[in-house]
Design a protein around this motif. Structure first.
Motif, mmCIF file in Angstrom:
data_model
loop_
_atom_site.group_PDB
_atom_site.id
_atom_site.type_symbol
_atom_site.label_atom_id
_atom_site.label_comp_id
_atom_site.label_asym_id
_atom_site.label_seq_id
_atom_site.Cartn_x
_atom_site.Cartn_y
_atom_site.Cartn_z
ATOM 1 N N GLU A 134 0.847 -1.186 0.000
ATOM 2 C CA GLU A 134 0.000 0.000 0.000
ATOM 3 C C GLU A 134 0.890 1.246 0.000
ATOM 4 O O GLU A 134 1.859 1.325 0.752
ATOM 5 C CB GLU A 134 -0.911 -0.003 1.227
ATOM 6 C CG GLU A 134 -1.994 1.039 1.144
ATOM 7 C CD GLU A 134 -3.043 0.872 2.232
ATOM 8 O OE1 GLU A 134 -3.928 1.705 2.292
ATOM 9 O OE2 GLU A 134 -2.948 -0.098 3.022
ATOM 10 N N ARG A 135 0.586 2.158 -0.890
ATOM 11 C CA ARG A 135 1.314 3.419 -1.094
ATOM 12 C C ARG A 135 2.736 3.224 -1.612
ATOM 13 O O ARG A 135 3.533 4.147 -1.630
ATOM 14 C CB ARG A 135 1.305 4.281 0.172
ATOM 15 C CG ARG A 135 -0.068 4.878 0.459
ATOM 16 C CD ARG A 135 -0.034 5.945 1.518
ATOM 17 N NE ARG A 135 -0.221 5.510 2.883
ATOM 18 C CZ ARG A 135 -1.330 5.021 3.394
ATOM 19 N NH1 ARG A 135 -2.370 4.848 2.650
ATOM 20 N NH2 ARG A 135 -1.405 4.689 4.662
ATOM 21 N N GLY A 136 3.069 2.003 -2.016
ATOM 22 C CA GLY A 136 4.357 1.742 -2.664
ATOM 23 C C GLY A 136 4.298 2.240 -4.105
ATOM 24 O O GLY A 136 3.243 2.691 -4.572
ATOM 25 N N PRO A 137 5.401 2.160 -4.840
ATOM 26 C CA PRO A 137 5.425 2.687 -6.212
ATOM 27 C C PRO A 137 4.338 2.113 -7.130
ATOM 28 O O PRO A 137 3.727 2.857 -7.898
ATOM 29 C CB PRO A 137 6.814 2.312 -6.729
ATOM 30 C CG PRO A 137 7.649 2.132 -5.505
ATOM 31 C CD PRO A 137 6.711 1.635 -4.441
ATOM 32 N N LEU A 138 4.068 0.810 -7.040
ATOM 33 C CA LEU A 138 3.066 0.217 -7.930
ATOM 34 C C LEU A 138 1.648 0.582 -7.515
ATOM 35 O O LEU A 138 0.764 0.736 -8.363
ATOM 36 C CB LEU A 138 3.233 -1.294 -8.012
ATOM 37 C CG LEU A 138 4.552 -1.781 -8.617
ATOM 38 C CD1 LEU A 138 4.590 -3.301 -8.688
ATOM 39 C CD2 LEU A 138 4.806 -1.168 -9.976
ATOM 40 N N ASP A 139 1.423 0.748 -6.227
ATOM 41 C CA ASP A 139 0.107 1.178 -5.762
ATOM 42 C C ASP A 139 -0.124 2.642 -6.151
ATOM 43 O O ASP A 139 -1.216 3.002 -6.609
ATOM 44 C CB ASP A 139 -0.017 0.981 -4.249
ATOM 45 C CG ASP A 139 -1.455 1.091 -3.766
ATOM 46 O OD1 ASP A 139 -2.369 0.611 -4.474
ATOM 47 O OD2 ASP A 139 -1.669 1.644 -2.669
ATOM 48 N N ARG A 140 0.900 3.471 -6.010
ATOM 49 C CA ARG A 140 0.778 4.880 -6.420
ATOM 50 C C ARG A 140 0.587 4.987 -7.934
ATOM 51 O O ARG A 140 -0.163 5.838 -8.412
ATOM 52 C CB ARG A 140 1.999 5.686 -5.972
ATOM 53 C CG ARG A 140 2.094 5.846 -4.462
ATOM 54 C CD ARG A 140 3.103 6.895 -4.007
ATOM 55 N NE ARG A 140 4.303 7.017 -4.796
ATOM 56 C CZ ARG A 140 5.459 6.378 -4.560
ATOM 57 N NH1 ARG A 140 5.558 5.540 -3.552
ATOM 58 N NH2 ARG A 140 6.512 6.588 -5.324
ATOM 59 N N LEU A 141 1.240 4.101 -8.680
ATOM 60 C CA LEU A 141 1.075 4.077 -10.134
ATOM 61 C C LEU A 141 -0.381 3.788 -10.492
ATOM 62 O O LEU A 141 -0.969 4.442 -11.351
ATOM 63 C CB LEU A 141 1.997 3.015 -10.745
ATOM 64 C CG LEU A 141 2.001 2.911 -12.268
ATOM 65 C CD1 LEU A 141 2.611 4.165 -12.896
ATOM 66 C CD2 LEU A 141 2.780 1.678 -12.710
ATOM 67 N N ARG A 142 -0.969 2.813 -9.806
ATOM 68 C CA ARG A 142 -2.380 2.461 -10.042
ATOM 69 C C ARG A 142 -3.305 3.627 -9.717
ATOM 70 O O ARG A 142 -4.170 3.986 -10.520
ATOM 71 C CB ARG A 142 -2.758 1.250 -9.179
ATOM 72 C CG ARG A 142 -4.270 0.952 -9.182
ATOM 73 C CD ARG A 142 -4.627 -0.158 -8.206
ATOM 74 N NE ARG A 142 -4.384 0.146 -6.812
ATOM 75 C CZ ARG A 142 -5.257 0.745 -6.003
ATOM 76 N NH1 ARG A 142 -6.428 1.120 -6.440
ATOM 77 N NH2 ARG A 142 -4.951 0.958 -4.735
ATOM 78 N N LEU A 143 -3.116 4.214 -8.559
ATOM 79 C CA LEU A 143 -4.000 5.301 -8.132
ATOM 80 C C LEU A 143 -3.889 6.510 -9.058
ATOM 81 O O LEU A 143 -4.905 7.097 -9.458
ATOM 82 C CB LEU A 143 -3.682 5.688 -6.686
ATOM 83 C CG LEU A 143 -3.981 4.603 -5.647
ATOM 84 C CD1 LEU A 143 -3.399 4.987 -4.293
ATOM 85 C CD2 LEU A 143 -5.471 4.341 -5.550
ATOM 86 N N ALA A 144 -2.658 6.877 -9.421
ATOM 87 C CA ALA A 144 -2.461 8.028 -10.303
ATOM 88 C C ALA A 144 -3.010 7.745 -11.699
ATOM 89 O O ALA A 144 -3.656 8.610 -12.307
ATOM 90 C CB ALA A 144 -0.980 8.387 -10.377
ATOM 91 N N SER A 145 -2.787 6.547 -12.205
ATOM 92 C CA SER A 145 -3.252 6.195 -13.549
ATOM 93 C C SER A 145 -4.773 6.201 -13.622
ATOM 94 O O SER A 145 -5.352 6.729 -14.572
ATOM 95 C CB SER A 145 -2.715 4.828 -13.963
ATOM 96 O OG SER A 145 -1.308 4.841 -13.989
ATOM 97 N N ALA A 146 -5.422 5.617 -12.625
ATOM 98 C CA ALA A 146 -6.891 5.596 -12.596
ATOM 99 C C ALA A 146 -7.437 7.024 -12.527
ATOM 100 O O ALA A 146 -8.391 7.363 -13.226
ATOM 101 C CB ALA A 146 -7.389 4.758 -11.424
ATOM 102 N N ALA A 147 -6.810 7.860 -11.693
ATOM 103 C CA ALA A 147 -7.259 9.254 -11.574
ATOM 104 C C ALA A 147 -7.045 10.006 -12.882
ATOM 105 O O ALA A 147 -7.923 10.753 -13.326
ATOM 106 C CB ALA A 147 -6.520 9.945 -10.430
#
Length: 182
Positions: free
Chosen positions: A61-74
């Motif tokens: 959670e909040r690691g690079p791949l999780d941040r990638l997912r959240l930013a990409s979806a947004a």
């Protein structure tokens, strides 16, 4: 870092290597964006979904791949078209940048196919754009070039960005809209 800002390419690449995902940061981002554009859910265990390998570990959670997912979806859902591709910086070689773009396209096609299925409902424009993306995915990186080649790569990047948004609108957003109507 803002919620819609992609993590650094080097952070995503390092995390991909740490988890032994066998994909570059650009290819992973393409696969994630394809998955989301095809209607796939924005879930923390997305690497297992887009790589079609349930043995892949769920990112922190909040690691690079999780941040990638959240930013990409947004970014994909942002009506102001503030969507970015995770690619090497402009100071990288033309070969490295074009290769990463073609990797991104290959990843996108794979992720899109997994989530949208074999016969998604697409507009004529989207069908053509998907074909263009497939041709780019099959392209080989250029070793070196001049200013004209640099400009062409910039135009291709913009085209790929718009295609991703178009396909997301045609499939994922249309499905969400249909759900709200029912």
């Amino acid at each position: 870092m803002a919620a819609t800002e992609l993590p650094a390419l080097s952070d995503v690449d390092a995390e991909s290597r740490r988890l032994s995902l066998g994909a570059s940061a650009s290819e992973l981002h393409g696969a994630l964006c394809g998955w989301l554009a095809g209607g796939g859910a924005s879930v923390r265990e997305w690497p297992a979904k887009v790589l079609a390998d349930e043995a892949v570990a769920t990112p922190e959670e909040r690691g690079p791949l999780d941040r990638l997912r959240l930013a990409s979806a947004a970014q994909l859902g942002d009506r102001s078209f503030g969507f970015d591709l995770l690619l090497p910086d402009a100071d990288a070689s033309l070969s490295e940048r074009s290769g990463a773009l073609f990797d991104w396209c290959r990843g996108f096609l794979g992720g899109f196919g997994l989530s949208a299925g074999s016969a998604p409902t697409l507009s004529e424009e989207s069908r053509e754009a998907l074909g263009d993306l497939a041709r780019l995915a099959a392209a080989a990186p250029q070793d070196d070039g001049d200013e004209e080649d640099e400009e062409a790569l910039t135009e291709i990047e913009e085209f790929v960005r718009i295609v991703a948004l178009l396909l997301h609108g045609d499939v994922a957003m249309a499905a969400q809209h249909r759900q709200r109507l029912n």
